[in-house]
Design a protein around this motif. Sequence first.
Motif, PDB file in Angstrom:
ATOM      1  N   LYS A 126       0.832  -1.201   0.000  1.00 38.10           N
ATOM      2  CA  LYS A 126       0.000   0.000   0.000  1.00 38.10           C
ATOM      3  C   LYS A 126       0.873   1.260   0.000  1.00 38.10           C
ATOM      4  CE  LYS A 126      -3.930   2.153   2.342  1.00 38.10           C
ATOM      5  NZ  LYS A 126      -4.933   2.007   3.432  1.00 38.10           N
ATOM      6  N   ALA A 129       2.306   1.702  -3.414  1.00 39.95           N
ATOM      7  CA  ALA A 129       1.307   2.223  -4.351  1.00 39.95           C
ATOM      8  C   ALA A 129       1.149   3.733  -4.222  1.00 39.95           C
ATOM      9  CB  ALA A 129      -0.033   1.530  -4.118  1.00 39.95           C
ATOM     10  N   GLN A 130       1.028   4.233  -2.993  1.00 38.20           N
ATOM     11  CA  GLN A 130       0.816   5.667  -2.816  1.00 38.20           C
ATOM     12  C   GLN A 130       2.070   6.462  -3.186  1.00 38.20           C
ATOM     13  OE1 GLN A 130      -0.346   6.164   1.290  1.00 38.20           O
ATOM     14  NE2 GLN A 130       1.753   6.141   2.056  1.00 38.20           N
ATOM     15  N   SER A 133       2.267   6.778  -6.876  1.00 35.69           N
ATOM     16  CA  SER A 133       1.267   7.759  -7.296  1.00 35.69           C
ATOM     17  C   SER A 133       1.803   9.182  -7.175  1.00 35.69           C
ATOM     18  CB  SER A 133      -0.001   7.589  -6.438  1.00 35.69           C
ATOM     19  OG  SER A 133      -0.998   8.506  -6.830  1.00 35.69           O
ATOM     20  N   SER A 155       2.014   1.738  -9.556  1.00 36.26           N
ATOM     21  CA  SER A 155       1.095   2.019  -8.454  1.00 36.26           C
ATOM     22  C   SER A 155      -0.112   1.088  -8.512  1.00 36.26           C
ATOM     23  CB  SER A 155       0.622   3.480  -8.529  1.00 36.26           C
ATOM     24  OG  SER A 155      -0.264   3.775  -7.479  1.00 36.26           O
ATOM     25  N   ALA A 159      -1.177  -1.558  -5.647  1.00 34.76           N
ATOM     26  CA  ALA A 159      -2.489  -1.422  -5.006  1.00 34.76           C
ATOM     27  C   ALA A 159      -3.274  -2.729  -5.103  1.00 34.76           C
ATOM     28  CB  ALA A 159      -3.272  -0.285  -5.652  1.00 34.76           C
ATOM     29  N   ARG A 160      -3.193  -3.374  -6.246  1.00 34.61           N
ATOM     30  CA  ARG A 160      -3.870  -4.667  -6.394  1.00 34.61           C
ATOM     31  C   ARG A 160      -3.268  -5.708  -5.462  1.00 34.61           C
ATOM     32  NH1 ARG A 160      -4.160  -5.015 -13.003  1.00 34.61           N
ATOM     33  NH2 ARG A 160      -6.325  -4.284 -13.264  1.00 34.61           N
ATOM     34  N   ASP A 164      -5.888  -2.885  -2.114  1.00 28.70           N
ATOM     35  CA  ASP A 164      -6.182  -1.499  -1.748  1.00 28.70           C
ATOM     36  C   ASP A 164      -7.078  -0.891  -2.832  1.00 28.70           C
ATOM     37  OD1 ASP A 164      -6.193   1.158  -0.995  1.00 28.70           O
ATOM     38  OD2 ASP A 164      -4.095   1.531  -1.540  1.00 28.70           O
ATOM     39  N   SER A 165      -8.385  -0.966  -2.624  1.00 30.81           N
ATOM     40  CA  SER A 165      -9.324  -0.489  -3.638  1.00 30.81           C
ATOM     41  C   SER A 165      -9.229   1.012  -3.843  1.00 30.81           C
ATOM     42  CB  SER A 165     -10.761  -0.872  -3.245  1.00 30.81           C
ATOM     43  OG  SER A 165     -10.909  -2.266  -3.212  1.00 30.81           O
ATOM     44  N   THR A 166      -8.984   1.751  -2.775  1.00 28.01           N
ATOM     45  CA  THR A 166      -8.826   3.206  -2.910  1.00 28.01           C
ATOM     46  C   THR A 166      -7.637   3.527  -3.797  1.00 28.01           C
ATOM     47  OG1 THR A 166      -9.802   3.584  -0.723  1.00 28.01           O
ATOM     48  CG2 THR A 166      -8.446   5.353  -1.649  1.00 28.01           C
ATOM     49  N   GLY A 167      -6.520   2.848  -3.557  1.00 28.40           N
ATOM     50  CA  GLY A 167      -5.331   3.067  -4.368  1.00 28.40           C
ATOM     51  C   GLY A 167      -5.525   2.625  -5.810  1.00 28.40           C
ATOM     52  N   GLU A 168      -6.249   1.521  -6.001  1.00 26.44           N
ATOM     53  CA  GLU A 168      -6.507   1.040  -7.359  1.00 26.44           C
ATOM     54  C   GLU A 168      -7.362   2.032  -8.133  1.00 26.44           C
ATOM     55  OE1 GLU A 168      -8.471  -2.739  -9.789  1.00 26.44           O
ATOM     56  OE2 GLU A 168      -8.293  -2.838  -7.600  1.00 26.44           O
TER      57      GLU A 168
END
Length: 217
Positions: A126, A129-130, A133, A155, A159-160, A164-168
């Motif tokens: 996570k 991913a951020q 981004s 990213s 996220a996947r 992390d749905s928010t990150g995806e």
Amino acid sequence: MKLAETQESWRVFVETRQLLEEGKLAQARAVLQTQEDRSLPFRSPEEEAEAALLWAWIFYRENAYAEAIAQARQAYGGYRLTSNHSGAAESLYLLGLLFALTGELREAEKSLLDALANYRRASDQKGIAQTYSELARLAFIRSDLKTAEEYLLESLDAARAAADSTGEGRAWGNLGRVQFMSGRWEEAEKSLRLALLVNRVIDARASLARNHLSLAY
């Protein structure tokens, strides 16, 4: 006595984080300040680092960027003395955000790349991913759309992996906007529709509005 003090410190740190996540900035500041006033004069490097990191986030939310940078640097310096790669990564990530806000883009990129290395050591997908981004955002500011897209794909993968749905959703939406700016409209539409799909599942209304607006263009 020392053990009890340490346990109380970490309880307060957790509470402060929860309040920050809920947007209760004044309460977070009050809780942390009360704990600081009662703390022993000598604490472990990790306790000192966590306190500094939380103050950095508070100052960041208050737009007091110079104070936030000083606290984030102190936090990173403390975490470097420990094996807490997640804490070091978060400190560097926050420094990256702060340097970007103050226009120091080279320092922002360096901090984010160092954060990425620490998130990898911590196996924190996570965080990876951020951070990718934010690196993509810096590349976009430089009009380097190719690099921005590469970072966003990284990213998305992270996220996947983190579920992390928010990150995806964030990655799909930003990828769509980069593809649109590159003149690849069909790919952009596909990415934005995938972002909307994820946004609906998690009821991310602000992201839904932003991605609908991007599709309208």
